[in-house]
Scaffold this motif. Structure first.
Motif, PDB file in Angstrom:
ATOM      1  N   GLU A 119       0.815  -1.378   0.033  1.00 45.59           N
ATOM      2  CA  GLU A 119       0.422   0.524  -0.213  1.00 45.59           C
ATOM      3  C   GLU A 119       0.450   1.341   0.623  1.00 45.59           C
ATOM      4  OE1 GLU A 119      -3.286   2.216   2.453  1.00 45.59           O
ATOM      5  OE2 GLU A 119      -2.545   0.110   3.831  1.00 45.59           O
ATOM      6  N   GLU A 157       2.483   2.121  -3.757  1.00 51.34           N
ATOM      7  CA  GLU A 157       1.276   2.148  -4.608  1.00 51.34           C
ATOM      8  C   GLU A 157       0.699   3.547  -4.666  1.00 51.34           C
ATOM      9  OE1 GLU A 157      -0.331   0.630  -6.271  1.00 51.34           O
ATOM     10  OE2 GLU A 157       0.538  -1.324  -6.710  1.00 51.34           O
ATOM     11  N   ASN A 158       1.141   3.613  -2.676  1.00 46.70           N
ATOM     12  CA  ASN A 158       0.877   5.700  -2.786  1.00 46.70           C
ATOM     13  C   ASN A 158       2.140   5.944  -2.782  1.00 46.70           C
ATOM     14  OD1 ASN A 158      -1.560   4.697  -1.807  1.00 46.70           O
ATOM     15  ND2 ASN A 158      -0.804   4.775   0.818  1.00 46.70           N
TER      16      ASN A 158
END
Length: 692
Positions: A548, A551-552
């Protein structure tokens, strides 16, 4: 000598039609076994019956005298009976196959009595072939009388068929009865053997003509003894006074039995023809051989579950003896034993005069990497200057395989011109077609073919360059160098690089989805696997958080050194408690080779090289690696560097040296063929619809 007039210098050549007719007659006797035996078992009866009749015909002239002497004194010494019979065997029974037929009601019991009258060495042969059980079975099935009667009418006397002709008969029968055996487990045609013997004896064998010359000949995979018999007759043809001593080892009991029968008829010492596994023992450790001639099986394992019991242990035990054992040059891969036979043959060769001819398939020429056993065995043979010539044979020469085969001519008495050199002969196109195939044997050597091969061999450097090439031994020895490029990698957090990181397994030790699925669906888990599954489950949350965070942080920004990217990545993962080793793995996973990136260096300033660019370059032994790099590598990769790992190997890629480039058809010619084909198809389709 005109080519058409060439005939082999082999004693006792017999009209092949006569041999074939006799083999056909024996083959037809097998029809009497129909119903009692399955067709694939006919040979189990016909082969031992043929051997019995061969022995009987050999003893016919002396049988009466043997019986008279034996009846006077049934304790007569064996050697005395040998002398009377003229062979290293005899039979003291009053029966013959013909006489057995005079009492059909008692034929089984009388036949067993007849067999028991043979000398011990013959009884052992027939016992190994289980003749007693076949007599019982044939008697029960009602076919014993007819089989015995037909065999009693055969003329298999050595006066009619010498060992070579008898070998042809056995060869013919074996080719029919055992045509479904595995590839590699086949019998060598006498035409092939004659070619081997002629080539082998065409050089370095002048001493074989000396009066009373003792000549030792060995075959450690001797089968039915065809190679030994053919060599025997060839030597006798050039020197009738020669004292030829034949030595053989054979594992297969049927083949050994046939071979031993012929050796006894030739007056050879039965102790020199052993039923033994060559890998487990050298039956003649103190006897060196003038000539070695062999056709060992192809692709048969010597180690692992498919090897014969005890072979691997015996081979490895001898290997540990180093140069004192037969396998001092190395062990080939466990799935193919050909190079073990090759080394054993070399070990048997006389140190000053030994010569050998060995048939192999293509594998021993080139299989194996640089440091493999195969490569090191070839290297040893080249460095010891043992290989005189390699001859490519035609395909479809053998009964049970159509594969390409090669003859290795090995020598410890090379003539001066051959020293340090190897001759490659392409005889793949030198043959005659059989009028009718025998199993998979569609081609054969006739006298003119053998003469052509022998002439190419003898001509050496003056031979037809299209069919014969001569090279220095070092042509086939090479050094292997590792070549790498400087470590230049760029770093970025993009969707593509994240996907590449995951597919490369950078985080598999943290969490591996595929492995988790496998473990969760296993029927039963070991304690170790259960612990591994528990760890994966515990790490799942942190794994998801890492993905995550990446991805961010996706961005198109590229970093050209690890020093630039590391603080950026650490900042992205700063809120996650993650071991430093995983940070390094993630950074490597997000990198890719980029020649615009900074060249990375070690702490001492030396250039770091990228192991992902690792490649191998094969450089001929006589060539300078710097010259090779300048010609073959640097024009394409200017910053490449080679690393010397002292890896020396050898291979003989035979077909490459005889490759002939065939220019492809022109586009105009291909277009014309396409249009003609299209027109033909359209016409046929139109005709089809018109008829419909």
């Amino acid at each position: 000598m005109p080519e058409a007039d060439y005939t082999l210098k082999t004693a006792g050549n017999k009209n092949s039609n006569q041999v074939t007719d006799q083999a056909n007659f024996i083959w037809n006797i097998a029809n009497k076994l129909r119903g009692a035996y399955m067709p694939d078992k006919y040979g189990d009866v016909i082969i031992p019956m043929t051997i019995v009749r061969r022995f009987e015909c050999s003893l016919a002239d002396t049988k009466k005298e043997i019986l008279e002497k034996y009846e006077k004194n049934n304790n007569s010494p064996v050697q005395f009976l040998y002398k009377i019979s003229g062979y290293q065997f005899y039979n003291t029974s009053r029966f013959t196959l013909a006489e057995l037929c005079n009492d059909p009601n008692n034929i089984a019991a009388n036949f067993k009595e007849y067999i028991s009258g043979f000398s011990q060495n013959v009884r052992e042969i027939l016992s190994g072939l289980e003749l007693d059980s076949h007599i019982k079975k044939m008697d029960k099935e009602g076919c014993l009388y007819s089989v015995v009667k037909d065999f009693s009418e055969l003329d298999l006397s050595p006066k009619t068929y010498d060992s070579v002709q008898m070998g042809y008969i056995f060869e013919n029968l074996i080719g029919r009865f055992f045509e479904n055996v595995d590839a590699g487990q086949f019998y060598t045609g006498r035409d092939i053997i004659k070619m081997l013997v002629e080539v082998l004896m065409s050089e370095g064998c002048d001493d074989l003509k000396d009066p009373q010359k003792v000549v030792t000949v060995c075959d450690q995979a001797c089968g039915t003894g065809g190679m030994l018999s053919t060599a025997y007759d060839s030597i006798k043809a050039i020197n009738p006074t020669a004292n030829i001593r034949l030595f053989g080892q054979e594992y297969n009991s049927v083949s050994w039995s046939i071979g031993l029968a012929e050796m006894l008829i030739k007056g050879q010492n039965s102790e020199n023809f052993r039923h033994a596994d060559t890998f487990k023992e050298d039956c003649f450790p103190n006897q060196k051989m003038r000539l070695v001639i062999e056709n060992p099986p192809f692709g048969t394992p010597w180690s692992g579950k498919d090897a014969k019991q005890g072979q691997e242990d015996a081979v490895r035990a001898e290997y540990r003896r180093g140069k004192d054992g037969r396998w001092g040059a190395g062990l080939p891969s466990g799935g193919d034993s050909q190079l073990l036979f090759m080394q054993s043959a070399i070990d048997k060769m006389d140190e000053n005069l030994g010569r050998a001819a060995i048939i192999e398939n293509g594998s021993p020429l080139f299989t194996g990497g640089t440091l493999s056993g195969e490569s090191q065995i070839r290297r040893s043979m080249l460095e010891r200057d043992l290989i005189e010539a390699i001859i490519a044979l035609p395909t479809d020469l053998f009964y049970n395989t159509g594969i390409q085969t090669y003859v290795w001519i090995l020598s410890k008495n090379k003539r001066q011109e051959r020293k340090g050199k190897i001759q490659l002969i392409d005889a793949s196109g030198i043959f005659h077609k059989l009028r009718k195939p025998l199993g998979m044997k569609k081609n054969e050597f006739k006298g003119v073919d053998i003469k052509k091969i022998v002439d190419l061999y003898k001509a050496f450097e003056d031979a037809d360059p299209e069919l014969s090439k001569v090279y220095k031994n070092t042509e086939f020895i090479y050094r292997e160098y590792t070549v790498m490029q400087p470590l230049q990698r760029s770093y970025a957090v993009t969707a593509a690089r994240i996907e590449n990181m995951l597919s490369s397994g950078s985080l598999n030790t943290l969490y591996d989805e595929a492995k988790v699925y496998e473990l969760e669906n296993a029927d039963k888990l070991t304690d170790k696997d259960q612990k591994k599954l528990d760890n994966f489950r515990a790490n799942k949350e942190i794994y998801d958080v890492v993905l995550e965070a990446l991805e961010n942080a996706k961005s198109d920004k590229k970093y050209n050194s690890p020093e630039e990217f590391k603080p950026v990545l650490e900042d992205i993962l700063s809120d996650i408690k993650l071991d430093k080793k995983f940070v390094t793995k993630i950074m490597d996973g997000l990198s890719e080779m980029d020649k615009s990136a900074k060249i990375q260096t070690k702490r001492n300033g030396e250039i770091e090289y990228d192991k992902s660019t690792k490649d191998s370059e094969i450089v001929k032994f006589d060539e300078d690696v710097e010259d090779y790099m300048a010609r073959e590598v640097l024009p394409h990769i200017p910053d490449a560097k080679y690393f010397d790992e002292d890896k020396i190997g050898a291979e003989i890629p035979f077909t490459r040296y005889f490759y002939k480039y065939q220019e492809p058809k022109s586009s105009e010619e291909l277009e014309k063929e396409f249009l003609e084909l299209e027109k033909s198809v359209n016409e046929r389709v139109a005709k089809l619809f018109k008829e419909a």
